[in-house]
Structures are given as structure tokens and as C-alpha cells.
Scaffold this active site. Structure first.
Site: not given
Ligand code: R5P
Length: 291
Positions: A35-36, A167, A190
Site C-alpha cells: 500500500g506504500e 448555496d 440548503k
Molecule cells: C458545498 O458547499 C459545495 O459547494 C457543493 O454544494 C457540495 O459539495 C455538493 O455536494 P453533494 O453533491 O454531496 O451534495
């Protein structure tokens, strides 16, 4: 004298070498039975400026160790400068300790790369903007969002486009895509429950009868996009697409996204995947040529 060396996830070294004229180098990389990692630089790099290309998808820890060995060995062999081209940088979503006692992993990696001798690095759509607080060497962050928008314009049915940032962090990228498409943008809200589960709390009301593009830097488990598609459909969006820079796509992510009813999805080749339709090779090459 410059040389560009592909590491295990360094396929972009080839087009970058061709475009920039930087000579292609070679590193012997092998995973040993226990694994190294075995790393050897067969050529003379004394006095040279060395570019290491590695993305860190799917097996980040192994690739970080490999990159540390490469940086350290190049420096020990007398390279004048070692520059990383790390299109997809891991642990970028965790720059600080959120819970008491938790490892601030991004800062740990930043320290290790510095100690090993990294002088500078190129990244693409890095999740954080405050590089100075994290890295003690020069960071060049390149955005792929203009190219993703161009792809969307040419390949998605966008009669009445509207951009939704996944987001608050995605606002920077959503704005670029919206400007390119001459459309409006807004952010959805979200709440992350755990690594795989998110709740989309609200989507912008302007999406009714619009062709929506969800914009994000990383799609990992796909949880965010799946929940976004469901919420956008319920809110009355017409067609729904997604564009991301890093299609990290763990496990069944893509299957889940298609099942949710997405009309199209695109990512770049910072992580090779079935949706990596846009290449960042020219963007990185141009940035190197300009510096
Ligand atoms: C989070 O802050 C990122 O900008 C993405 O929204 C996030 O990495 C998405 O991850 P996933 O597809 O697991 O919901």
C-alpha cells in the site's frame, strides 16, 4: 528551463505541455503491494522550474502523499521552483474547525505542501476565496464558469434561462454564468444534514416556467442536485440543468441525478467523469503563459 510532470491524476499535463510549450517530464509512480507509494524522478531537474499536475479525486489521501513525495523529491534534487497544477483540490470545503476537536484538514494540507517546498499552485474554482488565510504561497484560482456557460448555451434548451446558485458560496459562480447567459440569478437555501443528505429549504420563486441551470463548484454525492431538482420541479421550473466545475460524483451520484429527472448536466475535466464535456486545459495554459 521548465518541465511539466503528470502525477497519477495528471492527464491535463499533456494538453498543457502542448499549448504552453513546456517540456513534458516523467515521474515513476507505483503503488507497492503493502500500500506504500514508490516515487522516482529519473531525469535531472537541477535548476529547473517544475510543474506537477495532479487532481485529487476519489482517493485524495493517497494522492496528497504522492504529491508531497514529488514536491519534496524535486526540491531535494535541486529544482529551482516547484509549482502545483491541482485542478481539483480536496478538503477545500473544510477550511476550519466546525466542531470542537475536529481536524482543520485544509490547513493541515496547506502546511504540509509549504514545508515540502511548494512555491505556487494553480487551482480551478477553489471552494474558498480567502487563500491568504490558508496558504503561505501564491495561489492562482482560475474559473471555468465562462466555459460552462458557453457549453450550456450551445447544448441546453434555454428559451428562458434562469441561474440558481446551489448555496451562498455558489453566488460567485452563479453570477458569472448568469452574466454570460444574459439572465438573472438567485440562490437556493440548503441545510446539510450529513455528508450525503441535504434539505433544500427554499428555491427562488422566479423559476416558474424558466429553464433553470443549477450552478455549483462540486457535485459529490449528488444529494444537493437531487434535492434541488425536486424542489425546482415542485416550484414550477420548466427544464432543469446542472453545471459544475468538479464532477467528483461519488458512488451512485450520477444515476440518482438522472433519476431525479435532470434534463442535462455538465462538468469539466478537473475530474474525469461521464459528464466532463468541458476542458480546463486551455484556461490553465493561458494562465501559465500570462504569468
Ligand atoms: C458545498 O458547499 C459545495 O459547494 C457543493 O454544494 C457540495 O459539495 C455538493 O455536494 P453533494 O453533491 O454531496 O451534495
Amino acid at each position: 528551463m521548465k518541465v511539466i510532470v503528470p502525477a497519477s491524476q495528471g492527464i491535463l499535463a499533456y494538453p498543457i505541455s502542448r499549448k504552453t510549450g513546456i517540456q513534458l517530464g516523467y515521474a515513476e509512480l507505483e503503488k507497492l503491494p503493502d500500500g506504500e507509494k514508490y516515487v522516482r524522478i529519473p531525469e535531472n531537474v537541477e535548476g529547473k522550474q517544475v510543474y506537477i499536475v495532479n487532481s485529487f479525486a476519489h482517493i485524495p489521501d493517497e494522492l496528497i502523499i504522492e504529491t508531497l513525495f514529488l514536491i519534496d523529491t524535486f526540491k531535494e534534487l535541486g529544482a529551482e521552483k516547484v509549482i502545483g497544477i491541482f485542478p481539483y483540490f480536496p478538503y477545500s470545503r473544510l477550511m476550519r474547525r466546525f466542531i470542537r476537536g475536529e481536524a482543520a484538514k485544509l490547513k493541515s494540507i496547506a502546511k504540509l505542501f509549504k514545508v515540502a517546498g511548494l512555491d505556487k499552485m494553480y487551482v480551478v474554482d477553489f471552494h474558498q476565496r480567502n487563500f491568504d488565510e490558508i496558504f503561505d504561497f501564491e495561489v492562482v484560482d482560475i474559473t471555468a464558469m465562462h466555459l460552462l456557460a458557453e457549453y450550456a448555451r450551445e447544448n441546453f434548451e434555454l428559451k428562458s434561462p434562469f441561474v440558481v446558485g446551489a448555496d451562498e458560496v455558489a453566488e460567485y459562480w452563479a453570477e458569472i454564468v448568469a452574466n454570460e447567459l444574459d439572465s438573472e440569478y438567485a440562490l437556493m437555501r440548503k441545510i446539510r444534514i450529513d455528508a450525503e443528505n441535504v434539505i433544500v429549504d427554499s428555491v427562488p420563486e422566479e423559476v416558474v416556467n424558466k429553464d433553470v441551470i443549477i450552478v455549483d463548484d462540486i457535485i459529490s454525492t449528488g444529494g444537493t442536485v437531487v434535492q434541488a431538482v425536486k424542489a425546482l420541479k415542485a416550484a414550477g421550473a420548466r427544464r432543469i440543468y446542472a453545471a459544475c466545475t468538479h464532477p467528483a460524483l461519488s458512488n451512485e451520484a450520477l444515476k440518482m441525478i438522472y433519476h431525479a429527472g435532470i434534463d442535462g448536466i455538465v462538468g469539466t475535466d478537473t475530474v474525469l467523469s461521464p459528464i466532463s464535456h468541458v476542458s480546463v486545459a486551455d484556461l490553465i495554459s493561458d494562465s501559465i503563459l500570462q504569468s
